[in-house]
Structure formats: C-alpha cells, structure tokens
Design a protein around this motif. Structure first.
Motif, PDB file in Angstrom:
ATOM      1  N   LYS A 128       1.032  -1.220  -0.305  1.00  0.00           N
ATOM      2  CA  LYS A 128       0.089  -0.107  -0.075  1.00  0.00           C
ATOM      3  C   LYS A 128       0.896   1.349  -0.189  1.00  0.00           C
ATOM      4  CE  LYS A 128      -4.033   0.478  -0.337  1.00  0.00           C
ATOM      5  NZ  LYS A 128      -5.341   0.458  -0.526  1.00  0.00           N
ATOM      6  N   ALA A 129       1.574   1.475   1.000  1.00  0.00           N
ATOM      7  CA  ALA A 129       2.942   2.487   0.687  1.00  0.00           C
ATOM      8  C   ALA A 129       3.231   2.649  -0.880  1.00  0.00           C
ATOM      9  CB  ALA A 129       4.279   1.996   1.512  1.00  0.00           C
ATOM     10  N   ARG A 130       3.597   1.735  -1.724  1.00  0.00           N
ATOM     11  CA  ARG A 130       3.951   1.159  -2.833  1.00  0.00           C
ATOM     12  C   ARG A 130       3.046   2.359  -3.687  1.00  0.00           C
ATOM     13  NH1 ARG A 130       6.478  -3.199  -1.390  1.00  0.00           N
ATOM     14  NH2 ARG A 130       5.114  -4.484  -2.369  1.00  0.00           N
ATOM     15  N   GLU A 131       2.179   1.597  -3.558  1.00  0.00           N
ATOM     16  CA  GLU A 131       0.658   2.303  -4.628  1.00  0.00           C
ATOM     17  C   GLU A 131       0.788   3.903  -4.019  1.00  0.00           C
ATOM     18  OE1 GLU A 131      -4.447   1.581  -4.121  1.00  0.00           O
ATOM     19  OE2 GLU A 131      -2.615   0.190  -3.375  1.00  0.00           O
ATOM     20  N   MET A 132       0.585   4.080  -2.695  1.00  0.00           N
ATOM     21  CA  MET A 132       0.518   5.908  -2.725  1.00  0.00           C
ATOM     22  C   MET A 132       1.435   6.193  -3.507  1.00  0.00           C
ATOM     23  SD  MET A 132      -0.535   4.927   1.528  1.00  0.00           S
ATOM     24  CE  MET A 132      -0.872   6.902   2.086  1.00  0.00           C
ATOM     25  N   LEU A 133       2.533   6.527  -3.247  1.00  0.00           N
ATOM     26  CA  LEU A 133       3.751   6.648  -4.024  1.00  0.00           C
ATOM     27  C   LEU A 133       3.159   6.233  -4.932  1.00  0.00           C
ATOM     28  CD1 LEU A 133       6.790   5.965  -2.714  1.00  0.00           C
ATOM     29  CD2 LEU A 133       5.938   7.778  -1.697  1.00  0.00           C
ATOM     30  N   ALA A 134       2.650   5.244  -5.870  1.00  0.00           N
ATOM     31  CA  ALA A 134       2.482   5.900  -7.056  1.00  0.00           C
ATOM     32  C   ALA A 134       1.541   6.897  -7.560  1.00  0.00           C
ATOM     33  CB  ALA A 134       2.119   4.436  -7.978  1.00  0.00           C
ATOM     34  N   ARG A 135       0.479   6.912  -6.805  1.00  0.00           N
ATOM     35  CA  ARG A 135      -0.788   7.473  -6.784  1.00  0.00           C
ATOM     36  C   ARG A 135      -0.624   8.953  -6.608  1.00  0.00           C
ATOM     37  NH1 ARG A 135      -5.089   3.883  -3.514  1.00  0.00           N
ATOM     38  NH2 ARG A 135      -6.977   5.572  -4.127  1.00  0.00           N
ATOM     39  N   GLY A 136       0.820   9.403  -6.280  1.00  0.00           N
ATOM     40  CA  GLY A 136       0.912  10.840  -6.189  1.00  0.00           C
ATOM     41  C   GLY A 136       1.001  10.989  -4.784  1.00  0.00           C
ATOM     42  N   HIS A 137       0.807  10.738  -4.042  1.00  0.00           N
ATOM     43  CA  HIS A 137       0.931  11.182  -2.124  1.00  0.00           C
ATOM     44  C   HIS A 137       2.356  11.122  -2.204  1.00  0.00           C
ATOM     45  CE1 HIS A 137      -3.342  11.006  -2.412  1.00  0.00           C
ATOM     46  NE2 HIS A 137      -3.325  10.460  -3.341  1.00  0.00           N
ATOM     47  N   GLU A 138       2.320  11.934  -1.305  1.00  0.00           N
ATOM     48  CA  GLU A 138       3.971  11.704  -0.323  1.00  0.00           C
ATOM     49  C   GLU A 138       4.081  11.106   1.043  1.00  0.00           C
ATOM     50  OE1 GLU A 138       7.356  15.141  -0.620  1.00  0.00           O
ATOM     51  OE2 GLU A 138       4.987  16.125   0.988  1.00  0.00           O
ATOM     52  N   LEU A 139       5.214  10.292   1.441  1.00  0.00           N
ATOM     53  CA  LEU A 139       4.991   9.372   2.555  1.00  0.00           C
ATOM     54  C   LEU A 139       6.041  10.392   3.458  1.00  0.00           C
ATOM     55  CD1 LEU A 139       3.941   5.972   1.861  1.00  0.00           C
ATOM     56  CD2 LEU A 139       2.210   8.251   1.792  1.00  0.00           C
ATOM     57  N   THR A 140       6.309   9.854   4.904  1.00  0.00           N
ATOM     58  CA  THR A 140       7.675  10.126   5.660  1.00  0.00           C
ATOM     59  C   THR A 140       7.053   9.434   7.284  1.00  0.00           C
ATOM     60  OG1 THR A 140       9.067  11.734   5.928  1.00  0.00           O
ATOM     61  CG2 THR A 140       6.958  12.581   5.822  1.00  0.00           C
ATOM     62  N   THR A 141       8.670   9.610   7.583  1.00  0.00           N
ATOM     63  CA  THR A 141       8.270   8.783   9.227  1.00  0.00           C
ATOM     64  C   THR A 141       7.301   9.954  10.109  1.00  0.00           C
ATOM     65  OG1 THR A 141      10.423   9.463   9.814  1.00  0.00           O
ATOM     66  CG2 THR A 141      10.224   8.260   8.423  1.00  0.00           C
ATOM     67  N   HIS A 142       7.298   8.914  11.203  1.00  0.00           N
ATOM     68  CA  HIS A 142       6.474   9.521  12.617  1.00  0.00           C
ATOM     69  C   HIS A 142       7.067   8.755  13.769  1.00  0.00           C
ATOM     70  CE1 HIS A 142       3.242  11.809  14.380  1.00  0.00           C
ATOM     71  NE2 HIS A 142       2.402  10.522  14.599  1.00  0.00           N
ATOM     72  N   THR A 143       7.993   8.256  13.261  1.00  0.00           N
ATOM     73  CA  THR A 143       8.746   7.025  14.548  1.00  0.00           C
ATOM     74  C   THR A 143       8.279   5.790  14.363  1.00  0.00           C
ATOM     75  OG1 THR A 143       7.437   6.975  16.690  1.00  0.00           O
ATOM     76  CG2 THR A 143       8.699   8.803  16.507  1.00  0.00           C
ATOM     77  N   TYR A 144       9.083   4.737  15.131  1.00  0.00           N
ATOM     78  CA  TYR A 144       8.338   3.325  14.713  1.00  0.00           C
ATOM     79  C   TYR A 144       7.611   2.985  15.381  1.00  0.00           C
ATOM     80  CZ  TYR A 144       8.510  -1.621  13.507  1.00  0.00           C
ATOM     81  OH  TYR A 144       8.121  -2.459  12.597  1.00  0.00           O
ATOM     82  N   HIS A 145       7.370   3.011  16.442  1.00  0.00           N
ATOM     83  CA  HIS A 145       6.111   3.006  17.579  1.00  0.00           C
ATOM     84  C   HIS A 145       4.696   3.992  18.171  1.00  0.00           C
ATOM     85  CE1 HIS A 145       9.583  -0.678  18.369  1.00  0.00           C
ATOM     86  NE2 HIS A 145       8.228  -1.250  18.066  1.00  0.00           N
ATOM     87  N   HIS A 146       5.051   4.869  17.444  1.00  0.00           N
ATOM     88  CA  HIS A 146       4.224   6.242  18.011  1.00  0.00           C
ATOM     89  C   HIS A 146       4.515   6.237  19.163  1.00  0.00           C
ATOM     90  CE1 HIS A 146       0.149   8.868  18.371  1.00  0.00           C
ATOM     91  NE2 HIS A 146       0.783   8.590  17.006  1.00  0.00           N
ATOM     92  N   ARG A 147       5.958   6.824  19.875  1.00  0.00           N
ATOM     93  CA  ARG A 147       6.298   6.361  20.962  1.00  0.00           C
ATOM     94  C   ARG A 147       5.675   8.055  21.818  1.00  0.00           C
ATOM     95  NH1 ARG A 147       9.374   3.638  24.377  1.00  0.00           N
ATOM     96  NH2 ARG A 147       8.627   4.926  26.103  1.00  0.00           N
TER      97      ARG A 147
END
Length: 362
Positions: free
Chosen positions: A59-78
C-alpha cells in the motif's frame, strides 16, 4: 515560517496549502483518505509509523505511485519527549529502515512527532541527523469529531501556505468525509492542495534524504551449489528469466497490461557503474529460482537488485552465499545492499558473517 528546524507553515505569498495525516490505520483500510483527496485532485502527505510501513509495504508503494507523499512518524508512535537519547534514535532508525524497505526509496529527512511530544533537547538531537520537523494547524480530529464540525473549524484557516494536521487512524473516521468538502473549499479559495515538500520548495527549503545499507564481510567458508549460478548471457536467457521472475511477486516488477515488456526492459537496463558488473541467475529443475544484479565499487560488491522465486529466508541465504563467494574471488572487503536490510542482517548473524546496518555515505 521556520523556527530553528520546526516548520509550521509555507510561503504566504503562494496560493497553496498542505493536508497532512498522521499515524496510518492498522485495523481499517487507508483508502477512504486517499479517495477523499483524489476526488478533488489533491495530494496529501502522510506521516506514518514504521509499524504501518512494515505491515502495509504494498500500500505504501501504491500511495507513492498515486502521487501522495510519505514520511516517518517514529516506529512505535512513542511520546518522544519521554524517551532517552538512545531510544530516540532507535525509533528514528527503525522507522527509516521500515520506510526504505517498504518503498525502495531514500527516506525524506522531515518528520512529525507523535502527540507533538518533544523537548528542545529532542530538536538538538534531530539536528545531528539534519532533520526538519513539520507541524501546522491542529484540526483536533484526533478526538473523533463529526465531519461537519471539522469542516467548520478548518475553513477559516484555509489560507496561503497553511499546513493542516489531520489523522488517518481508527478514531478519525469522519476525517475523510471532511477532507472531501475541505478540498472543494480550498479550491474555491484558489488554493492548490499539495505535498509538504512542494510547500517547502516554494519557501526555499529543501529537506534532505537518508539512505541505509546493510554491509557484511565475505567470510563464508562453506560450500554452496556454485554450478546452479550462471551469468545471464544472451537475449533468449534474459527473456526466459523475465518471464519466470515476473511471476515471483517481486514488488519491483510491473503488473497489468504490458507487464512482461516493461519488466524485460527494466532487466535489460545496464547497472550504472564505473566498475565491473554481474548479472547472474540461479537455475535448477528446469527453471529459475533467483537472480542478482551487482556491481563492484572499489573494494565493495554492491547488490543492486535481487529477487527469489521463494519468499522464505533460506532462498535469500543462497544469494548471500553467492555474494560471499563472488566477493572473495574478486578480493572485495564488503558486500552491501539497500534492500531487505534487517533480514540480511539477521541471516548474517546466523551465518556468522560480520555485518552491520549503516548510513550510506554521500
């Protein structure tokens, strides 16, 4: 406006704004958020946890292919204001590795703290990794308000350069419906809804990127089936490999109409390298079981691309054994890879290879 490394809005002279979304839903699909944006031809920026990337890489790869931007929010949401420096950087590193392995791309060097929980000392730590922090207008959708209330709260704040902080999780179920309306209202005010990086560029700010790699020493002393590994030579062999490997579920391989031609073209493209290159395939029982494309860079054998027919770890072991044998023959000190890093590192431990995951220089 930029205070140190914390960004809260874009350029007020430019007619655009950014809709951003935190977390990543673990129990419901993220598609409602994507559809809400795309219905109005808008693109969002998603600050997702490493756990989400590990669970939903396709789904991450699909979202990028659809033109959205992804980045990080820590690993465990601490709550990062509460953790030690070692845990702080562990959370960032784990999140970056999850992002890179899921997407196959370098990691954008901007993030958002869960709960907006950070201390001034945390910002000093982030400077060590050349990070930016992106904040903005809190829509308070984390409390799960009705969509009409959310729309009413946000509309007055739809101005040039505004950044809105929404959530994509199980609590903010009304947010997609609100976003559909808010995209319409943004357009009515002459605002384009763009990714955060585009907002930053308009303000003369360019976030960096970070790339990790696993590297291990070719200390393999055992035997392996060297007779199964042969160079991919000739058009017929390449075509056969392309046909076989297209069915392996490799995330790099295209799907749909024309997939075979596209995949053949991708495999045919030479590796960009000033040194020697290798393109080999493992074959037995009348079919292909793996391939590796590698290059020699100084004293390093770099595994540029590889895939296996079988998904289990032992299929990857065969690639590591080939690489160790080849690197020893070439006199290389290290073998590197930017894919499957955590899995390779664990297998190297079991194979008694000296290995580490390090930031790629340059």
């Amino acid at each position: 406006m930029m205070t140190n490394i914390v960004i809260t809005r874009g350029n007020p002279a430019v007619s655009h704004c950014a809709f951003t979304f935190d977390d990543g839903p673990m129990r419901i699909p993220i598609d409602a958020w994507l559809d809400a944006l795309e219905q109005g031809d808008a693109r969002g920026t998603f600050f997702l946890t490493g756990e989400w990337f590990d669970r939903y890489p396709a789904k991450a790869r699909e979202m990028l292919a659809r033109g959205h931007e992804l980045t990080t929010h820590t690993y465990h949401h601490r709550r990062m204001a509460d953790v030690t420096k070692s845990v702080f950087f562990e959370e960032l590193k784990l999140a970056e590795l999850a992002y890179q392995e899921a997407t196959g791309r370098p990691v954008p060097a901007f993030m958002r703290f869960p709960y907006a929980s950070y201390r001034e000392e945390n910002l000093e730590w982030l400077r060590e990794w050349n990070y930016l922090v992106v904040e903005g207008e809190d829509t308070v959708d984390w409390s799960g308000p009705p969509s009409a209330e959310l729309v009413e709260r946000v509309i007055p704040k739809l101005v040039n350069g505004s950044i809105f902080m929404f959530h994509a999780n199980e609590i903010a179920k009304e947010t997609p419906q609100a976003v559909k309306s808010l995209v319409y209202h943004a357009h009515a005010k002459g605002l384009a809804v763009v990714p955060v990086s585009e907002l930053l560029h308009a303000d003369g700010i360019r976030a960096g990127e970070r790339i990790w790699q696993v590297r291990f020493k070719p200390t393999f002393q055992g035997s392996f089936h060297s007779e199964q590994w042969k160079p991919v030579a000739g058009e017929d062999e390449l075509r056969n490999l392309a046909a076989d490997s297209l069915e392996w579920g490799n995330p790099k391989a295209p799907t749909g109409s024309g997939a075979y031609s596209k995949w053949l073209q991708m495999l045919s493209k030479p590796i960009q390298s000033d040194g020697e290159t290798r393109f080999v395939a493992r074959s037995f029982a009348g079919q292909h079981w793996a391939y590796v494309r590698a290059s020699v860079r100084g004293g390093t054998l770099a595994l540029e691309d590889f895939a296996t027919k079988e998904a289990h770890a032992d299929a990857l072991v065969s690639i590591l054994q080939w690489a160790a044998h080849e690197a020893s023959t070439l006199g290389c000190e290290w073998i590197t890879s930017t894919q499957n890093m955590r899995r390779i590192h664990k297998l190297c431990e079991q194979l008694d290879f000296e290995a580490e995951i390090v930031l790629q220089e340059g």
